[in-house]
Design an enzyme around this catalytic site. Structure first.
Site, PDB file in Angstrom:
ATOM      1  CB  CYS A   1     -16.402 -21.035  77.972  1.00 62.04           C
ATOM      2  SG  CYS A   1     -17.268 -21.487  76.453  1.00 62.04           S
TER       3      CYS A   1
ATOM      4  CB  CYS B   1     -19.326 -25.120  79.185  1.00 62.75           C
ATOM      5  SG  CYS B   1     -17.812 -24.181  78.862  1.00 62.75           S
TER       6      CYS B   1
ATOM      7  CG  ASP C   1       2.628 -30.019  75.977  1.00 67.59           C
ATOM      8  OD1 ASP C   1       3.367 -30.889  76.444  1.00 67.59           O
ATOM      9  OD2 ASP C   1       2.479 -29.808  74.749  1.00 67.59           O
TER      10      ASP C   1
ATOM     11  CB  CYS D   1     -21.112 -22.411  76.812  1.00 71.48           C
ATOM     12  SG  CYS D   1     -20.221 -23.735  75.994  1.00 71.48           S
TER      13      CYS D   1
ATOM     14  N   GLY E   1       8.781 -39.247  75.105  1.00 70.48           N
ATOM     15  CA  GLY E   1       8.711 -40.515  74.381  1.00 70.48           C
ATOM     16  C   GLY E   1       7.409 -41.265  74.555  1.00 70.48           C
TER      17      GLY E   1
ATOM     18  CG  HIS F   1     -16.419 -25.172  74.416  1.00 71.51           C
ATOM     19  ND1 HIS F   1     -17.202 -25.138  75.557  1.00 71.51           N
ATOM     20  CD2 HIS F   1     -16.231 -26.480  74.117  1.00 71.51           C
ATOM     21  CE1 HIS F   1     -17.502 -26.376  75.922  1.00 71.51           C
ATOM     22  NE2 HIS F   1     -16.906 -27.218  75.069  1.00 71.51           N
TER      23      HIS F   1
ATOM     24  CD  GLN G   1      12.630 -39.369  75.373  1.00 70.52           C
ATOM     25  OE1 GLN G   1      11.842 -40.295  75.091  1.00 70.52           O
ATOM     26  NE2 GLN G   1      12.329 -38.098  75.101  1.00 70.52           N
TER      27      GLN G   1
ATOM     28  CG  ASP H   1      14.032 -34.800  74.315  1.00 65.21           C
ATOM     29  OD1 ASP H   1      13.954 -33.739  73.648  1.00 65.21           O
ATOM     30  OD2 ASP H   1      13.051 -35.477  74.625  1.00 65.21           O
TER      31      ASP H   1
ATOM     32  CG  ASP I   1       9.510 -27.957  72.443  1.00 66.27           C
ATOM     33  OD1 ASP I   1       8.990 -28.755  71.672  1.00 66.27           O
ATOM     34  OD2 ASP I   1      10.036 -26.890  72.089  1.00 66.27           O
ATOM     35  CB  SER I   2      14.795 -29.142  74.053  1.00 60.31           C
ATOM     36  OG  SER I   2      14.317 -30.375  73.494  1.00 60.31           O
ATOM     37  N   GLY I   3      13.077 -28.395  71.224  1.00 56.46           N
ATOM     38  CA  GLY I   3      13.219 -28.518  69.779  1.00 56.46           C
ATOM     39  C   GLY I   3      13.452 -29.956  69.349  1.00 56.46           C
ATOM     40  N   GLY I   4      13.789 -30.822  70.282  1.00 54.87           N
ATOM     41  CA  GLY I   4      14.089 -32.219  69.959  1.00 54.87           C
ATOM     42  C   GLY I   4      12.922 -32.890  69.252  1.00 54.87           C
ATOM     43  CG  PHE I   5       8.124 -33.992  69.739  1.00 49.82           C
ATOM     44  CD1 PHE I   5       7.114 -33.304  69.072  1.00 49.82           C
ATOM     45  CD2 PHE I   5       7.972 -35.341  69.976  1.00 49.82           C
ATOM     46  CE1 PHE I   5       5.958 -33.969  68.668  1.00 49.82           C
ATOM     47  CE2 PHE I   5       6.819 -36.009  69.577  1.00 49.82           C
ATOM     48  CZ  PHE I   5       5.816 -35.331  68.920  1.00 49.82           C
TER      49      PHE I   5
HETATM   50  C1  LIG Z   1       1.732 -35.558  71.123  1.00 44.58           C
HETATM   51  N1  LIG Z   1       2.667 -36.440  71.752  1.00 44.58           N
HETATM   52  C2  LIG Z   1       3.901 -36.026  72.173  1.00 44.58           C
HETATM   53  N2  LIG Z   1       4.846 -36.828  72.661  1.00 44.58           N
HETATM   54  C3  LIG Z   1       5.929 -36.061  72.920  1.00 44.58           C
HETATM   55  C4  LIG Z   1       7.204 -36.378  73.381  1.00 44.58           C
HETATM   56  C5  LIG Z   1       8.149 -35.357  73.504  1.00 44.58           C
HETATM   57  C6  LIG Z   1       9.536 -35.728  73.944  1.00 44.58           C
HETATM   58  N3  LIG Z   1      10.441 -34.750  74.023  1.00 44.58           N
HETATM   59  O1  LIG Z   1       9.812 -36.911  74.170  1.00 44.58           O
HETATM   60  C7  LIG Z   1       7.824 -34.041  73.208  1.00 44.58           C
HETATM   61  C8  LIG Z   1       6.548 -33.714  72.745  1.00 44.58           C
HETATM   62  C9  LIG Z   1       5.608 -34.740  72.601  1.00 44.58           C
HETATM   63  N4  LIG Z   1       4.321 -34.740  72.123  1.00 44.58           N
HETATM   64 ZN   LIG Z   2     -18.042 -23.623  76.695  1.00 44.17          ZN
END
Ligand SMILES: CNc1nc2cc(C(N)=O)ccc2[nH]1
Ligand SMILES: [Zn+2]
Length: 370
Positions: free
Chosen positions: A305, A303, A265, A308, A215, A334, A188, A146, A92-96
């Site tokens: 895994c 499961c 993710d 389990c 967002g 798990h 966004q 962002d 990710d870009s670091g924004g969050f």
């Molecule tokens: C756990 N919720 C969540 N919302 C997100 C929004 C962003 C985003 N860049 O808007 C990034 C990571 C995020 N994780």
């Molecule tokens: Zn399992």
């Protein structure tokens, strides 16, 4: 090189099957990406993550920028080598994180000044700095810098923030040169449908190879996320991957896939595993509960895994009761396998045209009364 092949769209929903091709391998979608924030999927070796069926993992630019820092990762030959993971990585870009973790931030048109949550030292990230960091990391999919605005925010705040994120996206695109990395734009617009449309149209006109919906999953009710997401995917190109950031419980994943999302993710499965909460086909289970003291059945009989197949609930409860590290590892194995297998089953249900039936069967067994 980066390519997305849309293979099938469901008849009775926006669920789709696809394949993403990257320099480090192919990814079948819809996909759940385990999170390896600081160059490790917590408590797992890369071989274990691979054995679970993970096709791609996520790492965080903010954390790696602060520690160990770009000079070390550059000398290591990039993040793949540094963490011994040879499949695709998305960063990710670091924004969050800048907006959710750091102290006294100052946002300007140029970028964000902030204090490190580790030692309080002054730092600065801009669209250009974020792209340079991700270039050094060498991830296969990188994200535009962002602002993920807090929830709730006023219409005016979201409008200004979203328009700046669009201008930052333009700068990211202009600054990004590495051909072997795919830069995704992040849509966004908060919970405002008209702003989501503006953001999507502006970013689509910049022709990114893929798009994230940011967002969301920021504390809003699931119904609101669903509504905003359903609206937003209408303005996203069919032939490019759609990535919903920060989504990871089974219901959120089902709802996202149903509305046309290909990638997601979340730290949830690995985070709750470390405090003894596991997801099973019959719903969530808190392993420290006394009722498991002499329960010698597996966490989830359905499961496949390693945990389990080899250990009981009673043993897992014991490990958590005495704070044994093995408990963290076995619960993580798990939970990751549970979500990765769920996505495999979701892909199969789209392929066989029974996604919605599969979803309602799963909800009933899991205990979602929706
Ligand atoms: C756990 N919720 C969540 N919302 C997100 C929004 C962003 C985003 N860049 O808007 C990034 C990571 C995020 N994780
Ligand atoms: Zn399992």
């Amino acid at each position: 090189m980066f390519k997305f092949e849309l293979q099938k769209t469901a008849k009775d929903s926006k669920a789709r099957l696809g394949k993403i091709i990257t320099p480090h391998g192919e990814i079948e979608t819809p996909i759940f990406m385990p999170v390896g924030t600081r160059a490790t999927v917590k408590t797992m070796t890369p071989e274990e993550v691979k054995d679970l069926g993970a096709q791609i993992i996520l790492s965080n630019t903010y954390h790696l920028f602060l520690k160990p820092g770009m000079d070390i990762i550059e000398k290591a030959g990039g993040l793949h080598k540094f963490m011994n993971w040879d499949k695709p990585i998305l960063t990710d870009s670091g924004g969050f994180q800048v907006f959710s973790l750091s102290g006294n931030r100052k946002i300007t048109e140029e970028g964000v000044e902030f204090r490190s949550h580790i030692d309080g030292s002054k730092k600065f990230i801009s669209p250009e700095v974020s792209i340079d960091i991700q270039n050094t990391l060498g991830s296969d999919i990188i994200m535009a810098f962002d602002e993920c605005a807090p929830y709730p925010s006023s219409y005016e705040y979201i409008y200004d923030s979203m328009m700046r994120t669009t201008r930052w996206a333009e700068r990211c695109k202009a600054h990004h040169t590495r051909e072997d990395q795919a830069l995704f734009g992040i849509i966004q617009g908060g919970m405002y449908k008209d702003l989501r449309e503006i953001s999507a149209k502006d970013l689509v006109s910049m022709d990114f190879p893929g798009y994230a919906v940011g967002g969301l999953s920021v504390g809003e009710p699931l119904e609101i996320m669903n509504e905003v997401l359903d609206h937003t995917t209408e303005f996203m190109p069919q032939n490019k991957p759609r990535y919903l950031m920060g989504v990871g419980s089974p219901d959120y994943l089902f709802e996202a896939v149903e509305r046309g999302i290909d990638m997601a993710d979340c730290v949830l499965p690995t985070r709750i595993a470390r405090n003894g909460t596991v997801m099973t086909s019959q719903g969530k289970l808190v392993i420290k509960n006394a009722k498991y003291k002499e329960d010698f059945s597996p966490l989830d009989p359905e499961c496949d895994c390693y945990t389990c197949r080899n250990y009981s609930r009673a043993y897992m409860r014991h490990l958590f009761n005495v704070d044994e590290i093995l408990g963290l590892r076995l619960a993580t194995i798990h939970n990751l396998r549970f979500l990765i297998k769920l996505m495999e089953d979701i892909r199969e249900s789209i392929r066989g045209d029974y996604f919605l039936e599969f979803k309602s069967d799963f909800y009933r067994k899991y205990g979602y009364n929706k």
